[in-house]
Design an enzyme around this catalytic site. Structure first.
Site, PDB file in Angstrom:
ATOM      1  N   CYS A 123       0.818  -1.219   0.000  1.00 30.30           N
ATOM      2  CA  CYS A 123       0.000   0.000   0.000  1.00 30.30           C
ATOM      3  C   CYS A 123       0.855   1.275   0.000  1.00 30.30           C
ATOM      4  CB  CYS A 123      -1.007  -0.050   1.139  1.00 30.30           C
ATOM      5  SG  CYS A 123      -2.435   0.999   0.839  1.00 30.30           S
TER       6      CYS A 123
ATOM      7  N   HIS B 279      -3.846  -5.542   2.309  1.00 29.15           N
ATOM      8  CA  HIS B 279      -3.603  -5.851   3.713  1.00 29.15           C
ATOM      9  C   HIS B 279      -4.320  -7.160   4.030  1.00 29.15           C
ATOM     10  CE1 HIS B 279      -2.176  -1.720   4.200  1.00 29.15           C
ATOM     11  NE2 HIS B 279      -3.251  -1.330   3.548  1.00 29.15           N
TER      12      HIS B 279
HETATM   13  N1  LIG Z   1      -3.322   1.802   3.449  1.00 29.73           N
HETATM   14  C1  LIG Z   1      -2.341   2.591   3.044  1.00 29.73           C
HETATM   15  O1  LIG Z   1      -1.146   2.296   3.162  1.00 29.73           O
HETATM   16  C2  LIG Z   1      -2.731   3.928   2.506  1.00 29.73           C
HETATM   17  C3  LIG Z   1      -1.698   4.512   1.603  1.00 29.73           C
HETATM   18  C4  LIG Z   1      -1.973   5.964   1.275  1.00 29.73           C
HETATM   19  N2  LIG Z   1      -1.807   6.781   2.429  1.00 29.73           N
HETATM   20  C5  LIG Z   1      -3.329   6.120   0.631  1.00 29.73           C
HETATM   21  O2  LIG Z   1      -4.289   6.438   1.259  1.00 29.73           O
HETATM   22  O3  LIG Z   1      -3.441   5.903  -0.551  1.00 29.73           O
END
Ligand SMILES: NC(=O)CC[C@H](N)C(=O)O
Length: 235
Positions: free
Chosen positions: A94, A192
């Site tokens: 992510c 995740h």
């Molecule tokens: N779940 C995350 O790692 C989010 C990654 C990033 N901050 C986004 O919102 O796209």
């Protein structure tokens, strides 16, 4: 620990650990230990130098502010980048896929340089992608459907040097069509769950890259049951 111990760097869990992604390091360590391969987790917290000597680097997800701090630290302490030139295996989840790219533009419209490890750019989408994801492996890279949970605003566009990890069946992934990225021994995903407990075939792929050894399957009925339950929930 002896020199033959596989070292798994858990990179900035204090910044990029909001979603339990440290579990990816635990799964790698366990799946090696259960097969008689010595392995240890090396946590690297914010403010600490990043070693270039580890075999596998695991980077998790995080909010925009945390990932901006993280990329600043990782650019100032480029141990992970040096490790990649020495063939280290890297998993980015992510925020990981976003900071590994050339740049990412946050929801506040500010563009930050990435680590330049993969041929990609990321930008904020119009809406947050939240929910269960199912994706089919690209190019026969691994067996079995990819299952996970996504929660991100960013969208990622791959350049020609990076190829998708999978093709999205349910959910959004990078852009509603493809999910994740593979470039050399760097494997990225938006998922995740954490992703490796949910997808042990992916964990074994990373271990095979790191050890150069073809692994015998590990039959864990509880993992198969959990996968089946999650796949059903997403379908
Ligand atoms: N779940 C995350 O790692 C989010 C990654 C990033 N901050 C986004 O919102 O796209």
């Amino acid at each position: 620990m002896s020199e033959s111990t596989i070292q798994i760097a858990l990179v900035l869990p204090d910044l990029l650990g909001t979603y339990g992604d440290f579990g990816n390091a635990v799964v790698l360590e366990k799946r090696m230990t259960w097969r008689g391969i010595k392995a240890e987790i090396v946590p690297i917290n914010y403010g600490q130098p990043v070693p270039d000597s580890c075999d596998i680097y695991v980077v998790g997800g995080g909010e925009d502010t945390a990932q901006t701090l993280a990329v600043k630290h990782l650019r100032e302490h480029p141990g992970l980048q040096r490790a990649v030139t020495k063939n280290a295996v890297v998993l980015g989840v992510c925020a990981g896929i976003q900071i590994f790219g050339e740049s990412f533009t946050r929801a506040d419209n500010i563009t930050h340089p990435g680590m330049g490890l993969i041929d990609s750019t990321s930008h904020a989408g119009g809406s947050r992608a939240i929910g269960e994801v199912l994706a089919e492996p690209a190019d026969g890279l691994f067996e079995g459907v990819l299952t996970g949970f996504e929660n991100h605003q960013g969208r990622t566009v791959l350049g020609p040097a990076a190829r998708p990890l999978a093709h999205v069946k349910v959910g959004t992934g990078n852009d509603g069509s493809v999910e994740g990225a593979v470039q050399g021994r760097i494997l990225c995903t938006y998922l995740h769950g954490p992703v490796l407990p949910r997808n042990p075939q992916l964990a074994d792929l990373l271990i095979e890259w790191a050890t150069g050894t073809k692994l015998a399957p590990l039959d864990l009925p509880a993992v198969s049951a959990m996968r089946a339950e999650r796949v059903k929930a997403a379908s």
